[in-house]
Write a protein that holds these residues in place. Structure first.
Motif, PDB file in Angstrom:
ATOM      1  N   ASP A  25       0.854  -1.046  -0.158  1.00 29.30           N
ATOM      2  CA  ASP A  25      -0.015   0.084   0.138  1.00 29.30           C
ATOM      3  C   ASP A  25       0.789   1.380   0.003  1.00 29.30           C
ATOM      4  OD1 ASP A  25      -2.113   1.550  -0.052  1.00 29.30           O
ATOM      5  OD2 ASP A  25      -2.800   1.055   2.127  1.00 29.30           O
ATOM      6  N   PHE A  30      -4.770   3.063   2.585  1.00 31.87           N
ATOM      7  CA  PHE A  30      -5.357   2.979   3.916  1.00 31.87           C
ATOM      8  C   PHE A  30      -5.259   4.297   5.059  1.00 31.87           C
ATOM      9  CE2 PHE A  30      -5.074   1.841   8.452  1.00 31.87           C
ATOM     10  CZ  PHE A  30      -6.274   1.364   8.692  1.00 31.87           C
ATOM     11  N   SER A 142      -5.259  -5.312  12.630  1.00 36.49           N
ATOM     12  CA  SER A 142      -4.617  -6.490  12.317  1.00 36.49           C
ATOM     13  C   SER A 142      -3.104  -6.625  12.620  1.00 36.49           C
ATOM     14  CB  SER A 142      -4.830  -6.603  10.633  1.00 36.49           C
ATOM     15  OG  SER A 142      -6.445  -6.617  10.517  1.00 36.49           O
ATOM     16  N   ASP A 172      -9.448 -13.397   9.360  1.00 37.86           N
ATOM     17  CA  ASP A 172      -8.229 -12.690   8.526  1.00 37.86           C
ATOM     18  C   ASP A 172      -7.312 -14.076   8.044  1.00 37.86           C
ATOM     19  OD1 ASP A 172      -5.840 -11.534   7.822  1.00 37.86           O
ATOM     20  OD2 ASP A 172      -6.028 -10.189   9.588  1.00 37.86           O
ATOM     21  N   HIS A 206      -9.097  -9.604   6.485  1.00 37.91           N
ATOM     22  CA  HIS A 206      -7.831  -8.543   6.627  1.00 37.91           C
ATOM     23  C   HIS A 206      -8.174  -7.318   6.235  1.00 37.91           C
ATOM     24  CE1 HIS A 206      -3.504  -8.166   7.435  1.00 37.91           C
ATOM     25  NE2 HIS A 206      -3.197  -7.773   6.352  1.00 37.91           N
ATOM     26  N   SER A 207      -8.984  -6.659   7.118  1.00 36.70           N
ATOM     27  CA  SER A 207      -9.434  -5.485   6.728  1.00 36.70           C
ATOM     28  C   SER A 207      -9.922  -4.569   8.046  1.00 36.70           C
ATOM     29  CB  SER A 207     -10.506  -5.426   5.785  1.00 36.70           C
ATOM     30  OG  SER A 207     -11.740  -6.220   6.182  1.00 36.70           O
ATOM     31  N   CYS A 209     -13.664  -2.726   9.642  1.00 32.45           N
ATOM     32  CA  CYS A 209     -14.976  -2.802   9.504  1.00 32.45           C
ATOM     33  C   CYS A 209     -15.756  -1.495  10.172  1.00 32.45           C
ATOM     34  CB  CYS A 209     -15.828  -4.050  10.177  1.00 32.45           C
ATOM     35  SG  CYS A 209     -15.488  -4.252  11.889  1.00 32.45           S
TER      36      CYS A 209
END
Length: 227
Positions: A25, A30, A142, A172, A206-207, A209
């Motif tokens: 990234d 993010f 994470s 995840d 793997h994010s 929410c």
């Protein structure tokens, strides 16, 4: 240091947040999404952001393919047999520079937060043990522990009671929940951190929410004594 810097909506800034991205990234992914989300909340209108970019380097796990990476990854394992300690320590130095940049801009250390996702989360957690100054809070999305042996030897005690938020999904596939629990146990039991809020989110991969973001914002407001 390559970084995206976002000024506070209302000056002067009285809070500073550092956000580190994950593997592959950039600061505009993010970290900028989180910064923009927080900037939409009135409590954070005097918050400035530093979003550092990882260098482009070969990643062994991906057959040496070059991508933004804070440190090399040799294997996906909760207990890796080989780690890139040198790369990891170099990236911890980036966090220290970002924190100092906020301080040099006039922000009190107790109003500074370090947070990150995945690779960035591993670094944000470790920075709680290595920063030479006590800050306001740490947060990990994470996260996992990468260089436990080295951290045991070099850890500092400035942030033992600093609030730490760690959110992890139970689905995840990249950093399994086991890795999150291992990190929690390490920082609590081996490093002596006393104020870790560890949250598990059902069905999250793997994010992040909405529930995690809601709890993250509440955590920040408590840690920074915001109204």
């Amino acid at each position: 240091m390559s970084a995206v810097r976002i000024a506070a909506k209302v000056l002067p800034a009285n809070t500073g947040i550092v956000i580190l991205h994950g593997l592959g990234d950039t600061a505009n992914g993010f970290p900028r999404t989180i910064a923009n989300y927080l900037r939409g909340i009135p409590a954070f209108e005097q918050t400035s952001f530093i979003l550092p970019d990882a260098p482009i380097s070969p990643v062994s796990l991906n057959n040496g393919y070059k991508m933004p990476s804070w440190f090399d990854i040799y294997e996906l394992s909760a207990h890796p047999s080989r780690v890139d300690a040198d790369g990891f320590m170099k990236s911890l130095g980036v966090i220290e520079k970002c924190v100092q940049e906020h301080i040099d801009a006039g922000i009190k250390p107790e109003n500074i937060v370090v947070c990150g996702f995945s690779q960035g989360a591993a670094l944000s957690l470790s920075s709680a043990a290595t920063l030479p100054v006590k800050i306001g809070a740490f947060a990990a999305f994470s996260g996992f522990v990468t260089i436990p042996n080295q951290l045991r030897q070099i850890k500092k005690d400035h942030n033992l009671d600093t609030p730490i938020f760690h959110g992890h999904g139970d689905s995840d596939p990249v950093v399994p929940l086991e890795g999150g629990f291992i990190a929690k146990d390490f920082y609590q039991n081996d490093c002596g951190f006393k104020n870790i809020q560890f949250e598990v989110y059902k069905g999250m991969d793997h994010s992040v929410c909405p529930e995690e973001m809601d709890q993250f914002v509440k955590f920040l407001k408590r840690a920074l004594k915001m109204k």
